[in-house]
Each structure stands twice: as C-alpha cells, then as structure tokens.
Design an enzyme around this catalytic site. Structure first.
Site, PDB file in Angstrom:
ATOM      1  N   HIS A 134       0.695  -1.222  -0.004  1.00 30.20           N
ATOM      2  CA  HIS A 134       0.037   0.010   0.010  1.00 30.20           C
ATOM      3  C   HIS A 134       0.981   1.218  -0.125  1.00 30.20           C
ATOM      4  CE1 HIS A 134       0.540  -0.032   4.492  1.00 30.20           C
ATOM      5  NE2 HIS A 134       0.535   1.138   4.316  1.00 30.20           N
ATOM      6  N   ASP A 164       0.357  -7.733   1.478  1.00 29.37           N
ATOM      7  CA  ASP A 164       0.644  -6.295   1.581  1.00 29.37           C
ATOM      8  C   ASP A 164       2.324  -6.217   1.662  1.00 29.37           C
ATOM      9  OD1 ASP A 164       0.179  -3.440   1.503  1.00 29.37           O
ATOM     10  OD2 ASP A 164      -0.079  -3.336   3.812  1.00 29.37           O
ATOM     11  N   GLY A 237       3.366   6.728   8.059  1.00 29.58           N
ATOM     12  CA  GLY A 237       4.609   7.005   7.722  1.00 29.58           C
ATOM     13  C   GLY A 237       5.546   5.990   8.259  1.00 29.58           C
ATOM     14  N   ASN A 238       5.214   5.104   9.140  1.00 30.45           N
ATOM     15  CA  ASN A 238       5.821   3.863   9.641  1.00 30.45           C
ATOM     16  C   ASN A 238       5.979   2.831   8.806  1.00 30.45           C
ATOM     17  OD1 ASN A 238       5.870   5.325  12.834  1.00 30.45           O
ATOM     18  ND2 ASN A 238       7.668   3.925  12.375  1.00 30.45           N
ATOM     19  N   SER A 239       4.707   2.793   8.028  1.00 33.45           N
ATOM     20  CA  SER A 239       4.352   1.541   7.073  1.00 33.45           C
ATOM     21  C   SER A 239       5.666   1.303   6.285  1.00 33.45           C
ATOM     22  CB  SER A 239       3.157   2.016   6.265  1.00 33.45           C
ATOM     23  OG  SER A 239       1.881   2.119   6.953  1.00 33.45           O
ATOM     24  N   GLY A 295     -11.280 -23.095  -5.828  1.00 34.55           N
ATOM     25  CA  GLY A 295     -12.717 -22.687  -6.296  1.00 34.55           C
ATOM     26  C   GLY A 295     -13.932 -22.482  -5.766  1.00 34.55           C
ATOM     27  N   VAL A 296     -13.885 -22.474  -4.450  1.00 35.40           N
ATOM     28  CA  VAL A 296     -15.143 -22.692  -3.646  1.00 35.40           C
ATOM     29  C   VAL A 296     -15.320 -21.206  -2.767  1.00 35.40           C
ATOM     30  CG1 VAL A 296     -14.762 -25.001  -3.231  1.00 35.40           C
ATOM     31  CG2 VAL A 296     -13.905 -23.309  -1.516  1.00 35.40           C
TER      32      VAL A 296
END
Length: 395
Positions: A134, A164, A237-239, A295-296
């Site tokens: 992100h 992420d 900003g820490n991400s 595929g369920v």
C-alpha cells in the site's frame, strides 16, 4: 599638624565621593558589568558533582541494536500524477469548469500530483528493499532516501497485495549494510521490540514496546494474515519500516495500526519476517506469488447454521455455500451445501484456515477433501489450481 590632617582627610573624602559616583553611574548605565563580575565570583567559588563518563551505555539501553539496524531503514516518497477529472454523465467535458473553459477551451484542468510517504528496509547488498504494497501501489515515481541523506530512484520488482508486501530495487554505490533477518521462532509475547520508520515525515524515529500477541488474524486488513501485534508506537509514515528485536534483527515489517483518530493507540501490526521473506523470494524467482486455489465460496459454521443443516453441535469445518463450476473442487466432485471438515487430513477450523492451507499447496498437486454430505462423510480428491490474481480497484 592639624592642617596636614585636614588636607589628607579632604583628599580621602574626595576620592571616596568619586568612587561612589562611578559605582552609581555604572550601576545605572551598565548594570550587567556588576552582575557579570558577581556571577563570575560565584562560579569561582561554587563546586558541582559531575558523573565521570566511562564510555559504557546506560543500563537497559538498546543503542547497539538501533545502531546496527537503523542505517538499513530507508524513507520512501511516492508520487502519482492524477488523471484529468471525468465529465459528469450526460454532459460534455466543458461542463467541468466553465470559467476554465472560457480561457483555455475544451481541455480539462490537470489535478495536482498526489504524494505520500512511507518506510522500507534494505535486506540485501544488491539493493533489494522490503516495504508494504500500500506504500507504493499505483505510484508513478518512487524515491528512496538513504540514511546518509542520498536520494535515489527505485523500481518495483513485484508486489503482493494479499499480504501487503512489495519488493523494490535501488542502484547506488556504497549502500548501507543490509539488516539481518531474525527468526520468528525466537519471538515471544512479552519480548521488547523497537519500531523504526519515518512517522509523519518528521525523520527517522525509533519507538519501543513489547510483543503483545503473535499470529493475529481476522483483523480484516489483508487476505492472508499472521500478524505480530505490538504496542510500540506506529504512526502514519511508519508503514513498511522495521520491527526489530533487542539484538537489531528484523522480525517484522510494520504495516498497520488500530486507531480511532489516525494516531497510535498501542495496537500495531507487523508482518512477520518469515512471511515477508517467503513472499520476497517468490517475487524474485517468479515475478509474483503463486498460491493454491480450489474455487469454492466457503462460509463459517455458526451454531444456528449447524443446527439448520442437522450437524452435530461439535462439527468443525466450513460450509461450501458455492462451488465454481469447472473449478478444481467442482471437478473433484464437491457440491454446494457440502461441509468441508479437513484438507489432506488436517482439520479445517474456519474460512481463513482453509484459505491458508489451500494457498500453501502448489498448483497441480492433488489434495484430499474430507466432506460431510447429508450426514455422511465422503472423501474426494481435487487437483489444486492456481489462485487468480486479486482484482485491482478502479476509481
């Protein structure tokens, strides 16, 4: 004789008068001269007790851990050139801003480019950086600021929105020493940890706390969740920054906080280093992350749902409320309404557990599905497919 004494007394009196007049003038016009001399005299007669610096760190200091790891934590600045605003439905582009069109014709005004900031961690001498998806998603330009204040351009090697995690690469001479990857197995609840990043863009900052919990899922942030929870302050900003142990080893990538006001409230989440490394290695090897898929459309079993299906109260598994026609589970014989209780003899606790177990199986391999159908246990075999890439959100 008396005249001589009177003469000397007169000279003395005049001298004293002149001195007093001089003191009065100085005290009136330059009082600091007198105060400075008094301060100087006080300082010369006052002694202080000062500690002797012996070169040793203060007890409980984490300076060495920070000194070892901080140079590998970088600041990331991204920018995105926004597209022209769309015309309203049923109108022409000219209706966006009539005053603008009066001067410049049919072209629509360009929006100002948007920018954001985050952090990243240098993990190899070749210039590979771990950060959050992100932080760099949809960015047109990515700049990385190193600990020595150099700024370099970065390119995206690959990104995995479902965990992420993103991998960047920079080209620069004399890169800082990469951070050392720790072992998640050595991390325990109650351990002291340090978060390093660039909160609010104020500059590289270190905060401390403890490991509050391990294996946090059902947070609702990512598709695949296995977070380290910490009360070390993590702010915007820490991400993408580093969560380290007291030896300076990387144990997680800071990714999110629980907050009502946008600031730290003592509940932060970091992606464990083993998951981040696994995703990075897959991206470096294949350009993306490959996961299994059957595929369920699974649904957690509640007490009410189990009763309505006539299942025993202690039944553990997930209801297959939907089965993709032609998908791996469908080809294996699974039907809507089946209850999947185990995968390769490993019990399925809930939907997230099923998701994680299936994702770890390489596409093309066979897997045994244990299901309950109309009160009877049935064993099926399905060939695992490749999990489709998540759809990108469009504005």
């Amino acid at each position: 004789m008396n005249s001589s004494i009177q003469k000397y007394w007169l000279i003395f009196a005049q001298a004293v008068t002149v001195m007093l007049a001089a003191v009065f003038i100085v005290a009136t016009l330059k009082p600091e001269w007198l105060s400075e001399s008094r301060v100087g005299s006080l300082a010369s007669t006052t002694s202080f007790m000062e500690s002797a610096y012996d070169g040793q760190l203060s007890p409980g200091s984490y300076h060495e851990a920070v000194k070892r790891s901080m140079p590998a934590v970088v600041n990331i600045f991204t920018s995105k050139a926004n597209s022209k605003p769309k015309a309203r439905k049923g109108s022409s582009p000219n209706s966006i801003d009539p005053l603008f069109n009066f001067f410049f014709g049919d072209q629509a005004p360009e929006k100002e480019p948007s920018s954001s900031l985050g952090s990243g961690v240098l993990v190899s001498p070749e210039g590979y950086i771990l950060t959050n998806h992100h932080v760099i998603s949809d960015a047109d330009e990515i700049d990385v600021a190193l600990s020595d204040a150099r700024k370099v351009k970065a390119k995206v090697i690959g990104s995995d929105p479902e965990t992420d995690i993103a991998v960047l690469k920079i080209e620069a001479k004399q890169l800082p020493t990469p951070i050392t990857l720790g072992k998640v197995e050595s991390v325990h609840v109650g351990d002291v940890v340090l978060a390093i990043g660039n909160p609010f863009g104020v500059g590289q900052t270190v905060t401390s706390g403890i490991v509050s919990a391990l294996g946090r899922d059902h947070v609702g942030i990512n598709t695949f969740e296995n977070f380290i929870q910490t009360d070390a302050a993590i702010n915007p900003g820490n991400s993408g920054g580093a969560l380290i142990d007291t030896r300076g080893n990387l144990i997680g990538i800071n990714t999110a906080i629980y907050s009502n006001n946008g600031g730290s409230m003592g509940i932060g989440f970091a992606i464990p280093v083993n998951l981040a490394k696994q995703v990075m290695e897959s991206i470096l090897a294949n350009g993306s992350v490959t996961r299994g898929w059957i595929g369920v459309e699974p649904q957690n079993l509640s007490k009410e749902l189990s009763e309505s299906l006539g299942l025993p109260g202690n039944t553990v598994g997930v209801l297959l409320s939907g089965v993709l026609e032609g998908g791996p589970a469908s080809r294996g014989g699974a039907l809507p309404g089946d209850v999947l209780t185990a995968l390769d003899n490993k019990p399925i606790k809930d939907v997230r557990d099923l998701l994680n177990q299936v994702a770890q199986i390489n596409p093309g391999n066979q897997a045994k599905l244990t299901i309950l159908r109309k009160g009877k246990q049935v064993e099926l075999t399905a060939q695992i497919g490749k999990r489709p890439k998540p759809k990108q959100q469009t504005n």
